[in-house]
Design an enzyme around this catalytic site. Structure first.
Site, short mmCIF file in Angstrom:
data_model
loop_
_atom_site.label_atom_id
_atom_site.label_comp_id
_atom_site.label_asym_id
_atom_site.label_seq_id
_atom_site.Cartn_x
_atom_site.Cartn_y
_atom_site.Cartn_z
N ARG A 74 -41.57 -33.96 -43.50
CA ARG A 74 -42.48 -32.93 -43.00
C ARG A 74 -43.62 -32.66 -43.99
NH1 ARG A 74 -40.21 -27.44 -41.00
NH2 ARG A 74 -39.03 -27.60 -42.93
N ARG A 86 -30.86 -14.00 -37.80
CA ARG A 86 -30.06 -15.09 -38.35
C ARG A 86 -28.70 -14.61 -38.79
NH1 ARG A 86 -34.88 -18.57 -40.27
NH2 ARG A 86 -33.97 -20.61 -40.03
N LYS A 115 -38.33 -25.85 -34.32
CA LYS A 115 -38.70 -24.51 -33.84
C LYS A 115 -40.23 -24.30 -33.94
CE LYS A 115 -35.94 -22.48 -36.86
NZ LYS A 115 -35.28 -23.65 -37.48
N ARG A 129 -29.49 -25.17 -46.86
CA ARG A 129 -29.99 -24.39 -45.71
C ARG A 129 -29.12 -24.64 -44.48
NH1 ARG A 129 -35.83 -26.64 -46.09
NH2 ARG A 129 -36.10 -25.91 -43.96
N ARG A 140 -43.37 -28.03 -48.29
CA ARG A 140 -42.77 -26.71 -48.49
C ARG A 140 -41.82 -26.75 -49.69
NH1 ARG A 140 -40.55 -24.31 -42.97
NH2 ARG A 140 -38.68 -24.06 -44.23
P1 AP5 Z 1 -40.43 -28.06 -37.46
O1 AP5 Z 1 -41.02 -27.78 -36.12
O2 AP5 Z 1 -41.22 -27.72 -38.67
O3 AP5 Z 1 -38.93 -27.46 -37.53
P2 AP5 Z 1 -38.40 -25.98 -37.74
O4 AP5 Z 1 -37.17 -25.83 -36.91
O5 AP5 Z 1 -39.52 -25.00 -37.56
O6 AP5 Z 1 -37.96 -26.09 -39.26
P3 AP5 Z 1 -37.90 -25.08 -40.44
O7 AP5 Z 1 -37.57 -25.91 -41.65
O8 AP5 Z 1 -39.16 -24.27 -40.49
O9 AP5 Z 1 -36.68 -24.22 -40.12
P4 AP5 Z 1 -35.88 -23.35 -41.11
O10 AP5 Z 1 -35.03 -22.59 -40.18
O11 AP5 Z 1 -35.21 -24.08 -42.19
O12 AP5 Z 1 -37.04 -22.59 -41.86
P5 AP5 Z 1 -37.64 -21.14 -41.78
O13 AP5 Z 1 -39.05 -21.24 -42.16
O14 AP5 Z 1 -37.28 -20.46 -40.53
O15 AP5 Z 1 -40.06 -29.62 -37.49
C1 AP5 Z 1 -39.56 -30.22 -38.65
C2 AP5 Z 1 -40.15 -31.64 -38.82
O16 AP5 Z 1 -39.72 -32.47 -37.75
C3 AP5 Z 1 -41.70 -31.66 -38.76
O17 AP5 Z 1 -42.18 -32.62 -39.65
C4 AP5 Z 1 -42.01 -32.05 -37.31
O18 AP5 Z 1 -43.23 -32.70 -37.22
C5 AP5 Z 1 -40.81 -32.94 -36.97
N1 AP5 Z 1 -40.40 -32.82 -35.56
C6 AP5 Z 1 -40.31 -31.68 -34.81
N2 AP5 Z 1 -39.89 -31.95 -33.56
C7 AP5 Z 1 -39.69 -33.30 -33.53
C8 AP5 Z 1 -39.22 -34.21 -32.51
N3 AP5 Z 1 -38.88 -33.78 -31.27
N4 AP5 Z 1 -39.13 -35.52 -32.81
C9 AP5 Z 1 -39.46 -35.99 -34.07
N5 AP5 Z 1 -39.89 -35.17 -35.07
C10 AP5 Z 1 -40.01 -33.85 -34.80
O19 AP5 Z 1 -36.81 -20.46 -42.96
C11 AP5 Z 1 -36.98 -20.85 -44.30
C12 AP5 Z 1 -36.15 -19.98 -45.22
O20 AP5 Z 1 -36.61 -18.62 -45.13
C13 AP5 Z 1 -34.65 -19.90 -44.91
O21 AP5 Z 1 -33.95 -20.94 -45.53
C14 AP5 Z 1 -34.30 -18.53 -45.48
O22 AP5 Z 1 -34.14 -18.59 -46.88
C15 AP5 Z 1 -35.53 -17.72 -45.17
N6 AP5 Z 1 -35.43 -17.03 -43.87
C16 AP5 Z 1 -36.03 -17.37 -42.71
N7 AP5 Z 1 -35.67 -16.53 -41.71
C17 AP5 Z 1 -34.83 -15.62 -42.27
C18 AP5 Z 1 -34.10 -14.51 -41.76
N8 AP5 Z 1 -34.15 -14.16 -40.48
N9 AP5 Z 1 -33.33 -13.81 -42.63
C19 AP5 Z 1 -33.25 -14.14 -43.93
N10 AP5 Z 1 -33.90 -15.20 -44.48
C20 AP5 Z 1 -34.68 -15.94 -43.65
#
Ligand code: AP5
Length: 222
Positions: A129, A94, A18, A169, A158
């Site tokens: 990552r 979410r 994402k 997660r 992270r």
């Molecule tokens: P990356 O682009 O970083 O992936 P991402 O989908 O952004 O991953 P996140 O881990 O940020 O998602 P998440 O949903 O767990 O975390 P969030 O911060 O939203 O890519 C990942 C890796 O792969 C990188 O190294 C990249 O280089 C590589 N990559 C990308 N594309 C690639 C490709 N095509 N090929 C090869 N490699 C690739 O949430 C974190 C926490 O916050 C949650 O667990 C929760 O506790 C809380 N939270 C967040 N949103 C909410 C909400 N709405 N309500 C309540 N709690 C929430």
């Protein structure tokens, strides 16, 4: 004639790409990128009460409480820059209750992008990552290594990026995804997120261009 800016949601399992795709989309379309995870991590870093509470949940791979997230996202979404340039909402809603909070404000996206990635790939992506705290750029030790030694030396991990935590997660994601999808059924654009990142972007780009074109046609006809 002024066309209403696009409202885009992007969703997918942890590490489905994402943040990576949001960089491409933001650079091309100029939407305001609003990441619920980034907003929460900023709150955690600033050490507020909300930040401390949120961190307890995030460490367990659970969703942060609605009282914290809903207001945070709502306030950011209603800022003038997001209203004028369009927005790209990443990782929100979410849960059904978060989606309802948006519906109550009369907010519905034009498209709901869903990145679909195999489970083993997700774990590998999380573990490799690394983030550049200076530029905010997302790297991967294997797929997108840093360009030079100087960047390599400052990369950070992270706090929730361990294999054990990503499994939690993922569980949380599976428990909630259907409820959200069912609300945006008619707007879902599912993309194969296993492909290389520029290929994934080409698909998203095509869908967004087509959507903008359609919007331009309908807005100028009305
Ligand atoms: P990356 O682009 O970083 O992936 P991402 O989908 O952004 O991953 P996140 O881990 O940020 O998602 P998440 O949903 O767990 O975390 P969030 O911060 O939203 O890519 C990942 C890796 O792969 C990188 O190294 C990249 O280089 C590589 N990559 C990308 N594309 C690639 C490709 N095509 N090929 C090869 N490699 C690739 O949430 C974190 C926490 O916050 C949650 O667990 C929760 O506790 C809380 N939270 C967040 N949103 C909410 C909400 N709405 N309500 C309540 N709690 C929430």
């Amino acid at each position: 004639q002024k066309v209403e800016p696009l409202k885009v949601m992007i969703s997918g399992a942890p590490a489905s790409g994402k943040g990576t795709q949001c960089e491409f989309i933001k650079n091309k379309y100029g939407f305001v990128h609003i990441s619920a995870g980034d907003l929460l991590r900023a709150e955690v870093s600033s050490g507020t009460e909300n930040g401390k509470r949120a961190k307890e949940h995030m460490e367990k791979g659970m969703l942060a409480p609605d009282e914290i997230v809903v207001l945070m996202v709502k306030e950011r979404l209603l800022q003038p820059d997001a209203q004028q340039n369009g927005w790209l909402l990443d990782g929100y809603p979410r849960s059904a209750s978060q989606a309802k909070a948006l519906e109550d404000l009369g907010i519905r996206p034009d498209i709901f992008i869903l990145l679909d990635v195999n489970e083993e790939t997700l774990v590998e992506r999380v573990v490799g990552r690394r983030l550049d705290p200076v530029t905010g750029k997302i790297y991967h030790l294997k797929y997108f290594p840093p360009e030079n030694e100087e960047i390599a030396a400052r990369l950070t991990l992270r706090f929730d990026d361990t294999e054990e935590r990503v499994k939690l997660r993922l569980q949380t994601h599976h428990q909630n995804v259907e409820a959200v999808l069912s609300l945006y059924k008619d707007l879902v654009f599912k993309v194969d997120g296993n492909a290389q990142k520029d290929k994934v972007f080409t698909e998203i780009d095509n869908a967004l261009s087509a959507l903008l074109k359609r919007k331009l046609e309908t807005d100028s006809a009305s």
